[in-house]
Design a protein around this motif. Structure first.
Motif, PDB file in Angstrom:
ATOM      1  N   LYS A 151      54.983 -60.423  43.707  1.00 37.04           N
ATOM      2  CA  LYS A 151      54.040 -59.797  44.642  1.00 37.04           C
ATOM      3  C   LYS A 151      54.193 -58.284  44.630  1.00 37.04           C
ATOM      4  CE  LYS A 151      52.446 -60.111  49.434  1.00 37.04           C
ATOM      5  NZ  LYS A 151      52.652 -60.806  50.746  1.00 37.04           N
ATOM      6  N   GLU A 152      55.424 -57.791  44.541  1.00 39.99           N
ATOM      7  CA  GLU A 152      55.672 -56.350  44.528  1.00 39.99           C
ATOM      8  C   GLU A 152      55.115 -55.704  43.263  1.00 39.99           C
ATOM      9  OE1 GLU A 152      56.962 -52.539  45.559  1.00 39.99           O
ATOM     10  OE2 GLU A 152      56.624 -54.353  46.741  1.00 39.99           O
ATOM     11  N   ILE A 153      55.278 -56.359  42.123  1.00 36.20           N
ATOM     12  CA  ILE A 153      54.726 -55.824  40.878  1.00 36.20           C
ATOM     13  C   ILE A 153      53.211 -55.753  40.953  1.00 36.20           C
ATOM     14  CG2 ILE A 153      54.412 -56.295  38.410  1.00 36.20           C
ATOM     15  CD1 ILE A 153      57.259 -57.469  38.420  1.00 36.20           C
ATOM     16  N   SER A 154      52.593 -56.803  41.455  1.00 39.88           N
ATOM     17  CA  SER A 154      51.133 -56.814  41.596  1.00 39.88           C
ATOM     18  C   SER A 154      50.657 -55.731  42.555  1.00 39.88           C
ATOM     19  CB  SER A 154      50.662 -58.187  42.086  1.00 39.88           C
ATOM     20  OG  SER A 154      50.857 -59.173  41.103  1.00 39.88           O
ATOM     21  N   ARG A 155      51.372 -55.543  43.644  1.00 38.81           N
ATOM     22  CA  ARG A 155      50.999 -54.517  44.613  1.00 38.81           C
ATOM     23  C   ARG A 155      51.146 -53.120  44.016  1.00 38.81           C
ATOM     24  NH1 ARG A 155      52.964 -50.790  47.567  1.00 38.81           N
ATOM     25  NH2 ARG A 155      55.077 -51.146  46.777  1.00 38.81           N
ATOM     26  N   THR A 156      52.210 -52.908  43.267  1.00 35.21           N
ATOM     27  CA  THR A 156      52.490 -51.585  42.708  1.00 35.21           C
ATOM     28  C   THR A 156      51.522 -51.208  41.599  1.00 35.21           C
ATOM     29  OG1 THR A 156      54.843 -51.814  43.231  1.00 35.21           O
ATOM     30  CG2 THR A 156      54.243 -50.158  41.577  1.00 35.21           C
ATOM     31  N   TYR A 157      51.229 -52.167  40.718  1.00 35.26           N
ATOM     32  CA  TYR A 157      50.483 -51.840  39.506  1.00 35.26           C
ATOM     33  C   TYR A 157      49.036 -52.334  39.512  1.00 35.26           C
ATOM     34  CZ  TYR A 157      55.172 -50.777  37.842  1.00 35.26           C
ATOM     35  OH  TYR A 157      56.432 -50.255  37.712  1.00 35.26           O
ATOM     36  N   GLY A 158      48.683 -53.195  40.450  1.00 37.19           N
ATOM     37  CA  GLY A 158      47.302 -53.630  40.539  1.00 37.19           C
ATOM     38  C   GLY A 158      46.897 -54.681  39.525  1.00 37.19           C
ATOM     39  N   CYS A 159      47.857 -55.462  39.049  1.00 37.56           N
ATOM     40  CA  CYS A 159      47.563 -56.521  38.078  1.00 37.56           C
ATOM     41  C   CYS A 159      48.140 -57.845  38.578  1.00 37.56           C
ATOM     42  CB  CYS A 159      48.171 -56.185  36.712  1.00 37.56           C
ATOM     43  SG  CYS A 159      49.966 -55.951  36.737  1.00 37.56           S
ATOM     44  N   SER A 160      47.614 -58.945  38.039  1.00 43.69           N
ATOM     45  CA  SER A 160      48.241 -60.244  38.320  1.00 43.69           C
ATOM     46  C   SER A 160      49.566 -60.311  37.572  1.00 43.69           C
ATOM     47  CB  SER A 160      47.325 -61.373  37.885  1.00 43.69           C
ATOM     48  OG  SER A 160      46.126 -61.362  38.625  1.00 43.69           O
ATOM     49  N   LEU A 202      48.332 -67.301  26.547  1.00 44.05           N
ATOM     50  CA  LEU A 202      47.730 -66.988  27.850  1.00 44.05           C
ATOM     51  C   LEU A 202      46.464 -66.160  27.663  1.00 44.05           C
ATOM     52  CD1 LEU A 202      47.886 -67.081  30.930  1.00 44.05           C
ATOM     53  CD2 LEU A 202      49.329 -65.040  30.854  1.00 44.05           C
ATOM     54  N   ALA A 203      46.509 -65.164  26.795  1.00 45.93           N
ATOM     55  CA  ALA A 203      45.321 -64.351  26.537  1.00 45.93           C
ATOM     56  C   ALA A 203      44.174 -65.215  26.005  1.00 45.93           C
ATOM     57  CB  ALA A 203      45.655 -63.232  25.558  1.00 45.93           C
ATOM     58  N   CYS A 204      44.494 -66.144  25.134  1.00 46.71           N
ATOM     59  CA  CYS A 204      43.462 -67.023  24.567  1.00 46.71           C
ATOM     60  C   CYS A 204      42.845 -67.927  25.621  1.00 46.71           C
ATOM     61  CB  CYS A 204      44.050 -67.854  23.433  1.00 46.71           C
ATOM     62  SG  CYS A 204      44.440 -66.909  21.937  1.00 46.71           S
ATOM     63  N   TYR A 205      43.670 -68.537  26.443  1.00 43.12           N
ATOM     64  CA  TYR A 205      43.130 -69.439  27.463  1.00 43.12           C
ATOM     65  C   TYR A 205      42.308 -68.682  28.502  1.00 43.12           C
ATOM     66  CZ  TYR A 205      45.647 -73.504  25.716  1.00 43.12           C
ATOM     67  OH  TYR A 205      46.086 -74.543  24.938  1.00 43.12           O
ATOM     68  N   LEU A 206      42.724 -67.477  28.841  1.00 41.84           N
ATOM     69  CA  LEU A 206      41.913 -66.670  29.749  1.00 41.84           C
ATOM     70  C   LEU A 206      40.583 -66.302  29.099  1.00 41.84           C
ATOM     71  CD1 LEU A 206      44.670 -64.318  31.237  1.00 41.84           C
ATOM     72  CD2 LEU A 206      43.455 -66.151  32.448  1.00 41.84           C
ATOM     73  N   ALA A 207      40.620 -66.000  27.795  1.00 40.75           N
ATOM     74  CA  ALA A 207      39.385 -65.676  27.072  1.00 40.75           C
ATOM     75  C   ALA A 207      38.456 -66.878  26.965  1.00 40.75           C
ATOM     76  CB  ALA A 207      39.723 -65.133  25.680  1.00 40.75           C
ATOM     77  N   LYS A 208      39.013 -68.084  27.080  1.00 37.27           N
ATOM     78  CA  LYS A 208      38.187 -69.302  27.090  1.00 37.27           C
ATOM     79  C   LYS A 208      37.535 -69.531  28.453  1.00 37.27           C
ATOM     80  CE  LYS A 208      40.936 -71.892  23.654  1.00 37.27           C
ATOM     81  NZ  LYS A 208      39.930 -72.414  22.718  1.00 37.27           N
ATOM     82  N   GLY A 209      37.940 -68.733  29.452  1.00 38.60           N
ATOM     83  CA  GLY A 209      37.336 -68.841  30.770  1.00 38.60           C
ATOM     84  C   GLY A 209      38.158 -69.582  31.798  1.00 38.60           C
ATOM     85  N   LEU A 210      39.395 -69.981  31.462  1.00 38.77           N
ATOM     86  CA  LEU A 210      40.237 -70.676  32.432  1.00 38.77           C
ATOM     87  C   LEU A 210      40.714 -69.692  33.503  1.00 38.77           C
ATOM     88  CD1 LEU A 210      40.284 -72.700  30.005  1.00 38.77           C
ATOM     89  CD2 LEU A 210      42.632 -73.249  30.691  1.00 38.77           C
ATOM     90  N   LEU A 212      43.698 -68.235  36.083  1.00 35.88           N
ATOM     91  CA  LEU A 212      45.052 -67.850  35.703  1.00 35.88           C
ATOM     92  C   LEU A 212      46.023 -69.030  35.767  1.00 35.88           C
ATOM     93  CD1 LEU A 212      47.026 -65.674  34.795  1.00 35.88           C
ATOM     94  CD2 LEU A 212      47.341 -65.039  37.213  1.00 35.88           C
ATOM     95  N   TYR A 213      45.939 -69.829  36.806  1.00 38.84           N
ATOM     96  CA  TYR A 213      46.857 -70.966  36.942  1.00 38.84           C
ATOM     97  C   TYR A 213      46.698 -71.948  35.790  1.00 38.84           C
ATOM     98  CZ  TYR A 213      48.892 -75.273  38.783  1.00 38.84           C
ATOM     99  OH  TYR A 213      49.613 -76.428  38.934  1.00 38.84           O
ATOM    100  N   GLU A 214      45.467 -72.322  35.477  1.00 43.01           N
ATOM    101  CA  GLU A 214      45.237 -73.266  34.393  1.00 43.01           C
ATOM    102  C   GLU A 214      45.629 -72.659  33.048  1.00 43.01           C
ATOM    103  OE1 GLU A 214      44.460 -76.385  34.577  1.00 43.01           O
ATOM    104  OE2 GLU A 214      44.243 -76.386  36.753  1.00 43.01           O
ATOM    105  N   GLY A 218      48.443 -74.056  30.355  1.00 44.81           N
ATOM    106  CA  GLY A 218      48.169 -74.234  28.938  1.00 44.81           C
ATOM    107  C   GLY A 218      49.126 -73.447  28.064  1.00 44.81           C
ATOM    108  N   ALA A 219      49.411 -72.206  28.462  1.00 48.42           N
ATOM    109  CA  ALA A 219      50.321 -71.365  27.687  1.00 48.42           C
ATOM    110  C   ALA A 219      51.728 -71.959  27.651  1.00 48.42           C
ATOM    111  CB  ALA A 219      50.356 -69.957  28.270  1.00 48.42           C
ATOM    112  N   ARG A 220      52.171 -72.509  28.767  1.00 51.23           N
ATOM    113  CA  ARG A 220      53.506 -73.122  28.795  1.00 51.23           C
ATOM    114  C   ARG A 220      53.566 -74.344  27.898  1.00 51.23           C
ATOM    115  NH1 ARG A 220      57.913 -71.204  28.648  1.00 51.23           N
ATOM    116  NH2 ARG A 220      57.228 -69.717  30.239  1.00 51.23           N
ATOM    117  N   GLU A 221      52.486 -75.121  27.830  1.00 51.42           N
ATOM    118  CA  GLU A 221      52.438 -76.264  26.918  1.00 51.42           C
ATOM    119  C   GLU A 221      52.569 -75.814  25.465  1.00 51.42           C
ATOM    120  OE1 GLU A 221      52.092 -79.671  26.828  1.00 51.42           O
ATOM    121  OE2 GLU A 221      52.729 -79.632  28.913  1.00 51.42           O
ATOM    122  N   VAL A 222      51.883 -74.740  25.114  1.00 55.29           N
ATOM    123  CA  VAL A 222      51.961 -74.229  23.744  1.00 55.29           C
ATOM    124  C   VAL A 222      53.394 -73.800  23.412  1.00 55.29           C
ATOM    125  CG1 VAL A 222      51.164 -72.422  22.159  1.00 55.29           C
ATOM    126  CG2 VAL A 222      49.541 -73.518  23.717  1.00 55.29           C
TER     127      VAL A 222
END
Length: 242
Positions: A151-160, A202-210, A212-214, A218-222
């Motif tokens: 949460k602190e990293i997201s708050r500081t840098y503005g990213c998930s 993770l970048a690929c699955y996000l680019a597929k439209g999933l 973040l959680y999904e 998927g990335a952990r399975e890979v």
């Protein structure tokens, strides 16, 4: 064909870095493109040295972006040139930064400020526990403190933020305004290249439209499959086989 681009370093032994990224990206149905940020002198036993290719990043990236249909960017090892890379991350909806501060074998790249800059320009950052502490100043000792740090990293840098859980008993901690966790099997042996596999997938699955959680699931399975099929190719660490 849609393209996902990796900005990363070369590991000449192909245990990690851009060669692994491109294999993952191709396996998940995208055209893989690579912009080389650095050349490492390493093998399965360790990093012996590194050459910065900062002056060649923009020319490579310009050639790729002016021709290919780029839908996602993954960033791995960067020593310098983060301002240039940020320019290309802003061109796409999906940008994942995987901080590489210290190699698996203990080589310190002395580049934490680079990732503090990139964190402000990416959609998602995927530090491990040590990297998360370096980026935030937090101390992570358990799952609760890992959530606070995400949460602190997201708050500081503005990213998930996704703190990958190799030392959290296999639990990945995700924060994108809400908390999620992904728990997976862990192995009792070290494998080189898992962070590269995870962030590229993770970048690929996000680019597929999933969402973040999904995408994280998927990335952990890979990664699990890449570890299960990992190979001993040298004298030291096993390497991922995506």
């Amino acid at each position: 064909m849609k393209t996902v681009v990796s900005f990363a370093g070369i590991d000449p032994s192909s245990g990690a870095g851009i060669y692994v990224d491109l294999a993952v990206i191709k396996s998940l149905g995208f055209h893989p493109a690579g912009v080389v940020t650095s050349l490492t002198y390493q093998n399965t036993c360790g990093v012996k040295g590194i050459a910065n290719l900062n002056n060649y990043i923009e020319g490579q990236a310009d050639a790729v972006f002016e021709d290919l249909d780029v839908v996602g960017v993954k960033v791995g090892l960067v020593l310098k040139g983060c301002e240039i890379i940020a320019k290309y991350m802003r061109k796409v909806e999906v940008s994942v930064v995987d901080p590489v501060l210290v190699s698996t074998t203990g080589y310190d790249f002395e580049n934490v400020d680079v990732y503090k800059f990139l964190s402000r320009h990416c959609k998602v950052i995927t530090p491990n526990v040590d990297e998360a502490m370096a980026l935030s100043g937090c101390v992570i000792t358990d799952l609760k403190s890992a959530k606070e740090c995400a949460k602190e990293i997201s708050r500081t840098y503005g990213c998930s933020t996704v703190i990958t859980g190799g030392t959290l008993k296999g639990i990945d901690v995700i924060f994108d305004g809400k908390f999620y966790t992904v728990e997976s099997k862990i192995y009792d042996f070290e494998v080189h290249g898992t962070g590269c596999v995870y962030s590229s997938a993770l970048a690929c699955y996000l680019a597929k439209g999933l969402n973040l959680y999904e995408a994280c699931k998927g990335a952990r399975e890979v990664v699990l499959k890449a570890v299960e099929k990992s190979k001993t190719v040298g004298r030291c660490l096993r390497v991922v086989n995506p």
